[in-house]
Design an enzyme around this catalytic site. Structure first.
Site: not given
Ligand code: GDP
Ligand code: IMO
Ligand code: MG
Length: 426
Positions: A13, A16-17, A40-41, A223, A238, A299, A304, A331, A414, A416
């Site tokens: 989280d 990356k997305g 979840g991206h 992840q 994971t 997801t 968190r 930031l 980044s 926002g």
């Molecule tokens: P990922 O799993 O690494 O792709 O990240 P997630 O999408 O699960 O979580 C990142 C969250 O932060 C998402 O809701 C993005 O829209 C948001 N996001 C990404 N970059 C920024 C940033 O620079 N600032 C803010 N405020 N939100 C961001």
């Molecule tokens: P993204 O790609 C954050 C965590 C789960 C749990 C552990 C094992 O969005 O960054 P699993 O279902 O993979 O067997 O769970 O890994 N986990 C994540 N935490 N972001 C993710 O993916 C995750 N994918 C799995 O919360 O602690």
């Molecule tokens: Mg995520």
């Protein structure tokens, strides 16, 4: 030709997305190489918000190929739902490719995930319960079903007839009375096979040909490094290798083809699930970061856990992944704080600890040592257009520290969730 791998440097989280979507504009192929729909991206384009779990973020750019590699574990039901969800929003999915070697998440994997979690007690990782761990376990035990099996019905049925009774026995031993039936799984998955057939291909051939043709390939990690099955905080990880080298195993591309490795690092740390978290903030500051940063799982919706940036973790990630540049995200979430902190090292028994230990139980006794930085007031989205130089000096000091400590340049900043809220430094 160029190829870039994007990896998370923390516990997932990191954003990356968003960064993948940003870089996808210069890529021809965007490729997922590990994980499954535990990921979840979130990507925000204009007023539209997209949440992808299995499909690479490149799908949102119509002229690119979005590729799911052999290292991904695929729940076909979820994949089809995701394809339909995207098509409903008028996005073309014809450019999606699914590896014929990817392993399939089966209904008994999802069931086992929940049951095993409960029985593990304090060793439970707090999984997403999507069947990820049990599917990878079957892959390694050579007891898995792959995409290609769906197109050889005799073999598929034969495999099911051996596997399903054993899974039922295991489930019964756990006290579960659900009985999976070979015929109904067979029919259900053959239906999925029909829908998915047009996407199935040999990803290794596809990508190696792409390299020969001088195309650009972007590998999108899921992840984060500290969730890696070998290098993460085992057993609170994971079940896949989440690090940059997995881009090779998970797609059938040799390491010679990897040019750049971008580590995504959130300006603070977050964690969904259980396990040690040295810089966790359990009080008001942690709550503030969670609310301001919208730190709730994409997801599972779980809140968190939040804490300060941990340089011990980041240095580890730089080393394990051979990171060539860093993208510092979120930031803006720290704007308005009087001061911010990062952990430079841990202390134990009067000694400095600079490295993450293999025995993570020790982390519970390690004391994080912090360095404070002056905060900033500015709303960063207002100044993003003016580029890096316009950023507050306090942020530049924070970034400089990270660069000097890791020896790696912070090339992307980044501030926002939108595409436009991104600064690229030359
Ligand atoms: P990922 O799993 O690494 O792709 O990240 P997630 O999408 O699960 O979580 C990142 C969250 O932060 C998402 O809701 C993005 O829209 C948001 N996001 C990404 N970059 C920024 C940033 O620079 N600032 C803010 N405020 N939100 C961001
Ligand atoms: P993204 O790609 C954050 C965590 C789960 C749990 C552990 C094992 O969005 O960054 P699993 O279902 O993979 O067997 O769970 O890994 N986990 C994540 N935490 N972001 C993710 O993916 C995750 N994918 C799995 O919360 O602690
Ligand atoms: Mg995520």
């Amino acid at each position: 030709m160029s190829s870039t791998v994007i990896v998370g440097t923390q516990w997932g989280d990191e954003g990356k997305g968003k960064i993948t979507d940003y870089y996808a504009k210069n890529a021809d192929h965007i490729v997922r190489f590990q994980g499954g729909n535990n990921a979840g991206h979130t990507i925000i384009i204009g007023e539209e918000k997209y949440q992808l779990h299995l499909i690479p973020s490149g799908i949102l750019r119509n002229d690119k190929k979005a590729v799911i590699g052999n290292g991904v574990v695929v729940d076909p039901k979820v994949l089809i739902e995701e394809i339909r969800g995207i098509e409903e929003r008028d996005i073309d999915t014809d450019n999606l490719v699914l590896s014929d070697r990817a392993h399939l998440i089966m209904p008994y994997h999802r069931e086992l995930d929940g049951i095993e979690e409960k029985s593990k007690g304090s060793y439970s990782a707090g999984t997403t319960r999507k069947g990820i761990g049990p599917c990878y376990a079957d892959k390694v035990a050579r007891f898995g079903i792959r995409v290609c099996d769906l197109y050889n019905p005799d073999i598929f049925k034969d495999k099911l007839s051996k596997i399903v009774p054993i899974k039922n026995n295991i489930l019964r031993a756990y006290g579960n009375n659900s009985d999976f039936e070979v015929d109904s799984i067979f029919e259900e998955y053959l239906n999925y096979a029909k829908i998915l057939k047009k996407y199935v291909d040999d990803v290794s051939v596809l990508l190696n040909n792409a390299f020969k043709e001088g195309k650009n390939v972007l590998f999108e990690g899921a992840q984060g490094t500290h969730l890696d099955i070998d290098h993460g905080v085992y057993p609170y990880t994971t079940s896949s290798n989440t690090i940059s080298s997995a881009a090779c195993n998970g797609t059938g591309v040799g390491p010679r083809f990897i040019d750049e490795i971008i580590g995504i690092v959130k300006a603070y740390t977050s964690r969904v699930g259980t396990g040690p978290f040295p810089t966790e903030l359990k009080g008001e500051t942690g709550d503030l970061i969670r609310e301001k940063g919208g730190e709730y799982g994409t997801t599972t919706g779980r809140p968190r856990r939040c804490g300060w940036l941990d340089m011990v973790m980041l240095r580890y990630s730089v080393r394990i992944n051979s990171i060539t540049s860093l993208a510092l995200t979120k930031l803006d979430v720290l704007s308005g704080m009087e001061s911010i902190k990062l952990c430079t090292h841990y202390e134990y028994d009067g000694k400095r600890v600079m490295h993450f230990p293999a025995d993570i139980e020790r982390l519970r006794d390690y004391k994080p040592i912090y360095k404070s930085f002056k905060g900033w007031e500015e709303t960063l989205s207002d100044i993003v257009d003016k580029g890096y130089e316009a950023l507050p000096e306090e942020i530049k000091t924070y970034i400089k520290y990270i660069e000097e400590d890791t020896g790696i340049p912070v090339k992307i900043i980044s501030v926002g969730p939108k595409r436009s809220e991104t600064i690229i430094r030359d």
